[in-house]
Design a protein around this motif. Sequence first.
Motif, PDB file in Angstrom:
ATOM      1  N   ILE A  75       0.829  -1.193   0.000  1.00 52.55           N
ATOM      2  CA  ILE A  75       0.000   0.000   0.000  1.00 52.55           C
ATOM      3  C   ILE A  75       0.868   1.250   0.000  1.00 52.55           C
ATOM      4  N   ARG A  76       0.493   2.259  -0.794  1.00 57.26           N
ATOM      5  CA  ARG A  76       1.233   3.514  -0.815  1.00 57.26           C
ATOM      6  C   ARG A  76       0.846   4.353   0.407  1.00 57.26           C
ATOM      7  N   LEU A  77       1.803   5.151   0.897  1.00 61.07           N
ATOM      8  CA  LEU A  77       1.648   5.829   2.186  1.00 61.07           C
ATOM      9  C   LEU A  77       1.828   7.331   2.008  1.00 61.07           C
ATOM     10  N   GLY A  78       0.769   8.098   2.320  1.00 56.69           N
ATOM     11  CA  GLY A  78       0.825   9.529   2.074  1.00 56.69           C
ATOM     12  C   GLY A  78       0.529  10.369   3.299  1.00 56.69           C
ATOM     13  N   THR A  79       1.162  11.526   3.375  1.00 54.78           N
ATOM     14  CA  THR A  79       0.835  12.501   4.410  1.00 54.78           C
ATOM     15  C   THR A  79      -0.469  13.169   4.006  1.00 54.78           C
ATOM     16  N   GLY A  80      -1.490  13.048   4.862  1.00 57.82           N
ATOM     17  CA  GLY A  80      -2.796  13.544   4.454  1.00 57.82           C
ATOM     18  C   GLY A  80      -3.415  14.474   5.504  1.00 57.82           C
ATOM     19  N   VAL A  81      -2.864  15.670   5.691  1.00 62.51           N
ATOM     20  CA  VAL A  81      -1.727  16.238   4.981  1.00 62.51           C
ATOM     21  C   VAL A  81      -0.723  16.779   5.989  1.00 62.51           C
ATOM     22  N   VAL A  82       0.485  17.099   5.481  1.00 61.51           N
ATOM     23  CA  VAL A  82       1.429  17.834   6.302  1.00 61.51           C
ATOM     24  C   VAL A  82       1.148  19.326   6.108  1.00 61.51           C
ATOM     25  N   SER A  83       1.060  20.048   7.219  1.00 65.23           N
ATOM     26  CA  SER A  83       0.714  21.478   7.178  1.00 65.23           C
ATOM     27  C   SER A  83       1.993  22.279   6.940  1.00 65.23           C
ATOM     28  N   LEU A  84       2.185  22.741   5.721  1.00 68.00           N
ATOM     29  CA  LEU A  84       3.469  23.328   5.332  1.00 68.00           C
ATOM     30  C   LEU A  84       3.871  24.574   6.116  1.00 68.00           C
ATOM     31  N   ARG A 131      -2.161  30.195   3.757  1.00 72.68           N
ATOM     32  CA  ARG A 131      -2.260  29.718   2.379  1.00 72.68           C
ATOM     33  C   ARG A 131      -1.102  30.235   1.531  1.00 72.68           C
ATOM     34  N   ALA A 132      -0.726  31.480   1.739  1.00 74.24           N
ATOM     35  CA  ALA A 132       0.418  32.017   0.998  1.00 74.24           C
ATOM     36  C   ALA A 132       1.701  31.277   1.373  1.00 74.24           C
ATOM     37  N   ARG A 133       1.849  30.966   2.655  1.00 70.25           N
ATOM     38  CA  ARG A 133       3.038  30.240   3.093  1.00 70.25           C
ATOM     39  C   ARG A 133       3.066  28.817   2.543  1.00 70.25           C
ATOM     40  N   MET A 134       1.891  28.193   2.448  1.00 70.55           N
ATOM     41  CA  MET A 134       1.846  26.867   1.840  1.00 70.55           C
ATOM     42  C   MET A 134       2.379  26.912   0.409  1.00 70.55           C
ATOM     43  N   THR A 182     -12.655  24.365   1.736  1.00 69.53           N
ATOM     44  CA  THR A 182     -13.662  25.401   1.510  1.00 69.53           C
ATOM     45  C   THR A 182     -13.270  26.403   0.432  1.00 69.53           C
ATOM     46  N   SER A 183     -12.053  26.928   0.518  1.00 65.02           N
ATOM     47  CA  SER A 183     -11.638  27.995  -0.388  1.00 65.02           C
ATOM     48  C   SER A 183     -11.116  27.410  -1.699  1.00 65.02           C
ATOM     49  N   PRO A 184     -10.958  28.256  -2.736  1.00 62.02           N
ATOM     50  CA  PRO A 184     -10.381  27.783  -3.995  1.00 62.02           C
ATOM     51  C   PRO A 184      -8.868  27.647  -3.954  1.00 62.02           C
ATOM     52  N   SER A 185      -8.243  27.933  -2.813  1.00 60.68           N
ATOM     53  CA  SER A 185      -6.785  27.939  -2.725  1.00 60.68           C
ATOM     54  C   SER A 185      -6.171  26.597  -3.076  1.00 60.68           C
ATOM     55  N   GLY A 186      -6.747  25.497  -2.545  1.00 62.05           N
ATOM     56  CA  GLY A 186      -6.155  24.183  -2.763  1.00 62.05           C
ATOM     57  C   GLY A 186      -6.133  23.779  -4.216  1.00 62.05           C
ATOM     58  N   VAL A 187      -7.270  23.895  -4.898  1.00 62.78           N
ATOM     59  CA  VAL A 187      -7.313  23.489  -6.299  1.00 62.78           C
ATOM     60  C   VAL A 187      -6.505  24.442  -7.174  1.00 62.78           C
ATOM     61  N   THR A 188      -6.439  25.706  -6.787  1.00 64.23           N
ATOM     62  CA  THR A 188      -5.608  26.654  -7.539  1.00 64.23           C
ATOM     63  C   THR A 188      -4.146  26.280  -7.439  1.00 64.23           C
ATOM     64  N   THR A 189      -3.695  25.959  -6.239  1.00 56.69           N
ATOM     65  CA  THR A 189      -2.300  25.545  -6.040  1.00 56.69           C
ATOM     66  C   THR A 189      -1.994  24.267  -6.812  1.00 56.69           C
ATOM     67  N   ALA A 190      -2.921  23.300  -6.749  1.00 58.63           N
ATOM     68  CA  ALA A 190      -2.712  22.044  -7.473  1.00 58.63           C
ATOM     69  C   ALA A 190      -2.585  22.286  -8.971  1.00 58.63           C
ATOM     70  N   GLY A 191      -3.458  23.136  -9.504  1.00 61.09           N
ATOM     71  CA  GLY A 191      -3.395  23.421 -10.922  1.00 61.09           C
ATOM     72  C   GLY A 191      -2.112  24.125 -11.315  1.00 61.09           C
ATOM     73  N   ARG A 192      -1.702  25.077 -10.493  1.00 62.91           N
ATOM     74  CA  ARG A 192      -0.485  25.837 -10.812  1.00 62.91           C
ATOM     75  C   ARG A 192       0.741  24.937 -10.874  1.00 62.91           C
ATOM     76  N   HIS A 193       0.783  23.915 -10.003  1.00 59.72           N
ATOM     77  CA  HIS A 193       1.942  23.018  -9.962  1.00 59.72           C
ATOM     78  C   HIS A 193       1.730  21.732 -10.754  1.00 59.72           C
ATOM     79  N   GLY A 194       0.515  21.503 -11.247  1.00 59.25           N
ATOM     80  CA  GLY A 194       0.267  20.283 -11.989  1.00 59.25           C
ATOM     81  C   GLY A 194       0.320  19.035 -11.130  1.00 59.25           C
ATOM     82  N   VAL A 195      -0.204  19.120  -9.890  1.00 60.24           N
ATOM     83  CA  VAL A 195      -0.184  17.977  -8.974  1.00 60.24           C
ATOM     84  C   VAL A 195      -1.618  17.548  -8.651  1.00 60.24           C
ATOM     85  N   GLY A 196      -1.758  16.515  -7.815  1.00 60.79           N
ATOM     86  CA  GLY A 196      -3.063  15.961  -7.506  1.00 60.79           C
ATOM     87  C   GLY A 196      -3.849  16.801  -6.518  1.00 60.79           C
TER      88      GLY A 196
END
Length: 389
Positions: A75-84, A131-134, A182-196
Amino acid sequence: MPRPAPMTFGVFIAPFHANDDSPTLSLRHDLALIELADRLGFDEAWVGEHHSTGVERIADPFMALAAAAVRTSRIRLGTGVVSLPYHHPLLVADRTVLLDHLSMGRAMLGVGPGALISDADMMGIAPVTQRARMNEALDVIIKLLDGETVTASTDWFELREAQLAFLPLSPAGVPIAVASTTSPSGVTTAGRHGVGVLSLSAGFIGGKKDMRAQWDIAEQAAKEAGTTISRDGWRMVVRVHLAEDREQAVRDVERGRAEERENYFKPVLGLENDYTLADEIADDSSIIGTPADAIAAIERMLDTTGGFGGFMIMTHDWASREKSLTSLELFARYVMPHFQGTLTAAQRSARVVTEKRPSYKPLAQAAISKAYSDSGRELPAGTNIQSLR
């Protein structure tokens, strides 16, 4: 509509445990759950980071996942999530690679800004900066994991020609996902970096968000940044409890859910709505019922979202431990195969044989009759020929 195939499945362990339950035993139970998920064929296990409330009890997902790596094999093991914002980004990158090597290439990195204001408050971090620090941290973490040498300076961390001592095992690197609530920050960050994306908002207490609209934001951010983002890396995170009949499933969880809301979500986290269990079941923000109900709910989610690549079960203590583990097994036995295509050949074989069965009976009759004739015996009158056995 085309969909990513096969879908991946996992468990998402925040975790949620009542604060009158032994922390020592609850942590062992979390590890045992990951072991079971590994044996049942789940693809992923994600573990969160929290520092307050006494309910979400894992302070360091890397430590918990290292312990899980010893107890599991695939099984793959992920941080869900680490607070940057709580960590220097070099240390996050270092620990990610260490986990990757300890687990023989099974590490995943899930990141977020930090979900509990109480955590940030204890560290003197203003929530408005998180969010900016993340984003600032993730920018350099991705570069470090790619083997780059990084020099960077912000108002909260500095890197001077920083580089990792060793890199992830796979040339493709460690899979990365951003939490979206709640906010659009997460999906915006994911899109900007091309990650999941880890869409916790799919199973929010109090009603889910418009998931298709959130994905549109991710795609727009990717387009503006010149990156690409794939639905294969989009994971829905939803509470699930299954039983052999729907009424039993509801009875299993209704008291535990009520206690969690009254003892944690309302007084500690400030939940103000009176969303009922029936409401949650109706809009698929919680899936409570039979395996067939779960299949139907996930199919509806695929239709309403436009398609996603992974489905993660948000673990909880709504039901007894025994019934929760049984639910996980029911999900693995009957729900996962439906979306992974592993039943297709068996069901096709049964269908073909059923269709051809009328033409098989005379063939079987002739073969059995010949066997009796070759042995010098007569076929008993009225023998029911069903097979060649």
